[in-house]
Design an enzyme around this catalytic site. Structure first.
Site, PDB file in Angstrom:
ATOM      1  N   TYR A 143       0.822  -1.296   0.022  1.00 15.07           N
ATOM      2  CA  TYR A 143      -0.004  -0.072  -0.048  1.00 15.07           C
ATOM      3  C   TYR A 143       0.919   1.286   0.071  1.00 15.07           C
ATOM      4  O   TYR A 143       0.761   1.987  -0.985  1.00 15.07           O
ATOM      5  CB  TYR A 143      -0.692  -0.124   1.218  1.00 15.07           C
ATOM      6  CG  TYR A 143      -1.897   1.109   1.239  1.00 15.07           C
ATOM      7  CD1 TYR A 143      -3.149   1.049   0.408  1.00 15.07           C
ATOM      8  CD2 TYR A 143      -1.732   2.250   2.340  1.00 15.07           C
ATOM      9  CE1 TYR A 143      -3.991   2.348   0.668  1.00 15.07           C
ATOM     10  CE2 TYR A 143      -2.476   3.142   2.376  1.00 15.07           C
ATOM     11  CZ  TYR A 143      -3.723   2.895   1.779  1.00 15.07           C
ATOM     12  OH  TYR A 143      -4.810   4.201   1.780  1.00 15.07           O
ATOM     13  N   GLU A 145       4.176   1.915  -0.676  1.00 19.71           N
ATOM     14  CA  GLU A 145       4.993   2.029  -1.921  1.00 19.71           C
ATOM     15  C   GLU A 145       4.086   2.273  -3.299  1.00 19.71           C
ATOM     16  O   GLU A 145       4.589   2.886  -4.043  1.00 19.71           O
ATOM     17  CB  GLU A 145       5.947   0.824  -1.794  1.00 19.71           C
ATOM     18  CG  GLU A 145       7.005   0.818  -0.586  1.00 19.71           C
ATOM     19  CD  GLU A 145       8.000   1.929  -0.725  1.00 19.71           C
ATOM     20  OE1 GLU A 145       7.885   2.907  -1.382  1.00 19.71           O
ATOM     21  OE2 GLU A 145       8.837   1.749   0.153  1.00 19.71           O
ATOM     22  N   GLY A 146       2.956   1.461  -3.232  1.00 15.97           N
ATOM     23  CA  GLY A 146       2.293   1.616  -4.516  1.00 15.97           C
ATOM     24  C   GLY A 146       1.744   3.169  -4.370  1.00 15.97           C
ATOM     25  O   GLY A 146       1.681   3.622  -5.510  1.00 15.97           O
ATOM     26  N   LYS A 147       1.320   3.640  -3.348  1.00 20.99           N
ATOM     27  CA  LYS A 147       0.823   4.909  -3.270  1.00 20.99           C
ATOM     28  C   LYS A 147       2.131   5.931  -3.594  1.00 20.99           C
ATOM     29  O   LYS A 147       1.701   7.103  -3.863  1.00 20.99           O
ATOM     30  CB  LYS A 147       0.197   5.228  -1.942  1.00 20.99           C
ATOM     31  CG  LYS A 147      -1.284   4.756  -1.601  1.00 20.99           C
ATOM     32  CD  LYS A 147      -2.129   5.553  -2.338  1.00 20.99           C
ATOM     33  CE  LYS A 147      -3.447   4.828  -2.125  1.00 20.99           C
ATOM     34  NZ  LYS A 147      -4.665   5.560  -2.777  1.00 20.99           N
ATOM     35  N   GLN A 207      -0.231   4.230  20.815  1.00 21.91           N
ATOM     36  CA  GLN A 207      -0.238   4.674  19.439  1.00 21.91           C
ATOM     37  C   GLN A 207      -1.117   5.935  19.381  1.00 21.91           C
ATOM     38  O   GLN A 207      -2.133   5.665  19.774  1.00 21.91           O
ATOM     39  CB  GLN A 207       0.056   3.871  18.355  1.00 21.91           C
ATOM     40  CG  GLN A 207      -1.292   3.096  18.074  1.00 21.91           C
ATOM     41  CD  GLN A 207      -1.577   1.887  18.942  1.00 21.91           C
ATOM     42  OE1 GLN A 207      -1.238   1.749  20.060  1.00 21.91           O
ATOM     43  NE2 GLN A 207      -2.052   0.703  18.334  1.00 21.91           N
TER      44      GLN A 207
HETATM   45  P1  NAD Z   1     -12.522   1.822   0.350  1.00 19.47           P
HETATM   46  O1  NAD Z   1     -11.887   0.419   0.469  1.00 19.47           O
HETATM   47  O2  NAD Z   1     -13.696   1.831   1.107  1.00 19.47           O
HETATM   48  O3  NAD Z   1     -12.795   2.312  -1.152  1.00 19.47           O
HETATM   49  C1  NAD Z   1     -11.827   1.965  -2.169  1.00 19.47           C
HETATM   50  C2  NAD Z   1     -12.976   1.722  -3.560  1.00 19.47           C
HETATM   51  O4  NAD Z   1     -12.018   1.353  -4.602  1.00 19.47           O
HETATM   52  C3  NAD Z   1     -13.953   0.382  -3.222  1.00 19.47           C
HETATM   53  O5  NAD Z   1     -14.916   0.908  -3.790  1.00 19.47           O
HETATM   54  C4  NAD Z   1     -13.234  -0.710  -4.063  1.00 19.47           C
HETATM   55  O6  NAD Z   1     -14.005  -1.508  -4.250  1.00 19.47           O
HETATM   56  C5  NAD Z   1     -12.457   0.275  -5.279  1.00 19.47           C
HETATM   57  N1  NAD Z   1     -11.471  -0.384  -5.868  1.00 19.47           N
HETATM   58  C6  NAD Z   1     -10.226  -1.112  -5.027  1.00 19.47           C
HETATM   59  N2  NAD Z   1      -9.318  -1.891  -6.185  1.00 19.47           N
HETATM   60  C7  NAD Z   1     -10.191  -1.345  -7.281  1.00 19.47           C
HETATM   61  C8  NAD Z   1      -9.571  -1.831  -8.885  1.00 19.47           C
HETATM   62  N3  NAD Z   1      -8.672  -2.254  -8.874  1.00 19.47           N
HETATM   63  N4  NAD Z   1     -10.342  -1.182  -9.639  1.00 19.47           N
HETATM   64  C9  NAD Z   1     -11.525  -0.514  -9.404  1.00 19.47           C
HETATM   65  N5  NAD Z   1     -11.881  -0.235  -8.277  1.00 19.47           N
HETATM   66  C10 NAD Z   1     -11.237  -0.603  -7.002  1.00 19.47           C
HETATM   67  O7  NAD Z   1     -11.468   2.955   0.859  1.00 19.47           O
HETATM   68  P2  NAD Z   1     -11.913   4.533   1.080  1.00 19.47           P
HETATM   69  O8  NAD Z   1     -11.469   4.861   2.762  1.00 19.47           O
HETATM   70  O9  NAD Z   1     -13.141   5.012   0.642  1.00 19.47           O
HETATM   71  O10 NAD Z   1     -10.566   5.173   0.418  1.00 19.47           O
HETATM   72  C11 NAD Z   1     -10.546   5.904  -0.934  1.00 19.47           C
HETATM   73  C12 NAD Z   1      -9.232   6.209  -1.549  1.00 19.47           C
HETATM   74  O11 NAD Z   1      -8.685   7.150  -0.445  1.00 19.47           O
HETATM   75  C13 NAD Z   1      -8.109   5.110  -1.610  1.00 19.47           C
HETATM   76  O12 NAD Z   1      -7.302   5.421  -2.600  1.00 19.47           O
HETATM   77  C14 NAD Z   1      -7.329   5.193  -0.136  1.00 19.47           C
HETATM   78  O13 NAD Z   1      -5.933   4.835  -0.339  1.00 19.47           O
HETATM   79  C15 NAD Z   1      -7.656   6.754  -0.083  1.00 19.47           C
HETATM   80  N6  NAD Z   1      -7.194   6.994   1.467  1.00 19.47           N
HETATM   81  C16 NAD Z   1      -8.216   6.597   2.486  1.00 19.47           C
HETATM   82  C17 NAD Z   1      -7.824   7.011   3.826  1.00 19.47           C
HETATM   83  C18 NAD Z   1      -9.136   6.864   4.513  1.00 19.47           C
HETATM   84  O14 NAD Z   1      -8.915   7.118   5.897  1.00 19.47           O
HETATM   85  N7  NAD Z   1     -10.090   6.520   4.499  1.00 19.47           N
HETATM   86  C19 NAD Z   1      -6.798   7.505   4.224  1.00 19.47           C
HETATM   87  C20 NAD Z   1      -5.802   7.855   3.403  1.00 19.47           C
HETATM   88  C21 NAD Z   1      -6.014   7.575   1.628  1.00 19.47           C
HETATM   89  N1  UDP Z   2      -6.090  -0.647  15.893  1.00 20.67           N
HETATM   90  C1  UDP Z   2      -6.385  -1.528  16.981  1.00 20.67           C
HETATM   91  N2  UDP Z   2      -7.637  -2.130  17.258  1.00 20.67           N
HETATM   92  C2  UDP Z   2      -8.206  -2.448  16.163  1.00 20.67           C
HETATM   93  C3  UDP Z   2      -7.978  -2.017  14.924  1.00 20.67           C
HETATM   94  C4  UDP Z   2      -6.902  -1.226  14.827  1.00 20.67           C
HETATM   95  O1  UDP Z   2      -5.968  -1.112  18.114  1.00 20.67           O
HETATM   96  O2  UDP Z   2      -9.501  -3.241  16.368  1.00 20.67           O
HETATM   97  C5  UDP Z   2      -5.181   0.023  15.857  1.00 20.67           C
HETATM   98  C6  UDP Z   2      -4.146  -0.119  14.731  1.00 20.67           C
HETATM   99  O3  UDP Z   2      -3.184  -1.162  15.183  1.00 20.67           O
HETATM  100  C7  UDP Z   2      -3.529   1.296  14.326  1.00 20.67           C
HETATM  101  C8  UDP Z   2      -4.686   2.226  14.641  1.00 20.67           C
HETATM  102  O4  UDP Z   2      -5.495   1.419  15.605  1.00 20.67           O
HETATM  103  O5  UDP Z   2      -2.420   1.561  15.377  1.00 20.67           O
HETATM  104  C9  UDP Z   2      -5.246   2.853  13.399  1.00 20.67           C
HETATM  105  O6  UDP Z   2      -5.489   1.632  12.600  1.00 20.67           O
HETATM  106  P1  UDP Z   2      -6.462   1.545  11.213  1.00 20.67           P
HETATM  107  O7  UDP Z   2      -6.136   0.051  10.652  1.00 20.67           O
HETATM  108  O8  UDP Z   2      -7.542   2.077  11.485  1.00 20.67           O
HETATM  109  O9  UDP Z   2      -5.392   2.667  10.606  1.00 20.67           O
HETATM  110  P2  UDP Z   2      -3.955   2.924   9.933  1.00 20.67           P
HETATM  111  O10 UDP Z   2      -3.060   2.035  10.808  1.00 20.67           O
HETATM  112  O11 UDP Z   2      -3.625   2.426   8.537  1.00 20.67           O
HETATM  113  O12 UDP Z   2      -3.684   4.264  10.212  1.00 20.67           O
END
Ligand code: NAD
Ligand code: UDP
Length: 310
Positions: A143, A145-147, A207
């Protein structure tokens, strides 16, 4: 405008589609339904100007649009680690395909990047100039490195081909339409509390994360896309920081649950702390989050109380 939203059936995507339609745009929602759900966008089916395409961003596609928001990518660790190679492909091939389309149709294009590009940061809070501390071979790397590679592609298409990019680095966001089984901390704790199950804190709960309510974030997206001063990257998130234990206690308090808090092992490479520096977003967009954590949690709890069981 006609606007393409990839990942439009996901958590953030569904809110964005809704907002863009409300603003009078046509929306093409593209999704492969990996973590997206029709239930999240079904209420939009009858909206004039809403179109749904089942497609995978890894494969090229064509459509005539004025703007693109590229959100397609699973965002929760359990989903992006389910098939890590596919996750990297989605970020990288998805970026190439979206950027190719943007170049061809001359559309402004937004990339949903992430605070994960900062990894487990040793600078706190994180400004956009911080280059990050990412483990390139760990379980989160698919995730992170992809981003990071997607950001590279965006900036290279901008420099080489003049593509009109906007790169936003999104910090932890929560709200209605997160999936009950999506594994992210806010949805996990609420679902556990409502079911009267133990709340699972990973590690000792010291954390930190900074949680942004979804409506605030979407407002930031729209403002960032509307301005022409900066292509980014710009941090979007709520700078108010909480420990995970504080979050668990708040959820128990707000749900009135009798659940207990239990400890589970901390996953590998779990960042110790995370807080956005949003100085740039404030000055560039006149934007900052407005919804306090308690208010946002109440709305999200209400959603999970009334949502049908998955
Ligand atoms: P989510 O998983 O709810 O939504 C992702 C959507 O992308 C889903 O509808 C999924 O079906 C679709 N998808 C996945 N792979 C696909 C593919 N190969 N082709 C077409 N559709 C595909 O996640 P989200 O929370 O809505 O996040 C949306 C975007 O925002 C993501 O790119 C995520 O990395 C970024 N983002 C979200 C958060 C957050 O806190 N929600 C934080 C940082 C970045
Ligand atoms: N986490 C937790 N309990 C859970 C799910 C997540 O304590 O049931 C912790 C996780 O280890 C991380 C933080 O909550 O420290 C945020 O996790 P989340 O997966 O929501 O987002 P990210 O780690 O990607 O910021």
């Amino acid at each position: 405008m006609r606007i393409l939203v990839t990942g439009g059936a996901g958590f953030l995507g569904s809110h964005l589609c809704e907002r863009l339609l409300r603003d009078g745009h046509e929306v093409v929602c593209l999704d492969n339904f990996f973590t997206g759900r029709k239930a999240s966008i079904r209420h939009l089916y009858d909206a004039p100007g809403f179109e749904l395409l089942r497609h995978d961003v890894v494969d090229p596609f064509k459509c005539e649009v004025d703007q693109i928001y590229n959100l397609a990518c699973p965002a929760s660790p359990i989903h992006y680690q389910f098939n890590p190679i596919k996750t990297t492909k989605t970020s990288v091939m998805g970026a190439i395909n979206c950027l190719g389309l943007a170049k061809r149709v001359k559309a402004r294009i937004f990339q949903a990047s992430t605070s994960e590009v900062y990894g487990d940061p040793d600078v706190h809070p994180q400004p956009e100039s911080y280059r990050g501390l990412v483990n390139p071979i760990g379980p989160r790397a698919c995730y992170d490195e992809g981003k990071r590679c997607a950001e590279t592609l965006f900036f290279d298409y901008h420099r080489e081909n003049g593509v009109d990019i906007r790169v936003a680095r999104i910090f932890n966001t929560y709200g209605p339409r997160m999936l009950a089984n999506d594994g992210r901390v806010v949805s996990n704790f609420i679902v556990q509390a409502l079911a009267g199950e133990d709340l699972t804190i990973f590690g000792d709960g010291s954390q930190t994360r900074s949680f942004c309510y979804v409506d605030d974030l979407i407002e930031g997206f729209v403002r960032f896309m509307a301005q022409t001063e900066s292509v980014g990257p710009v941090n979007l998130g709520n700078p108010t920081e909480f420990t995970i234990r504080e979050l668990a206690e708040k959820v128990i308090g707000l749900t009135g649950s009798r659940s207990r808090i239990v400890s589970r092992p901390l996953p590998a490479d779990d960042p110790r702390q995370r807080q956005p520096d949003i100085t740039l977003a404030r000055s560039l967009l006149g934007w900052e989050p407005k919804v306090p954590l308690e208010t946002g949690l109440r709305r999200t709890i209400e959603f999970f109380r009334s949502a049908p069981a998955p």
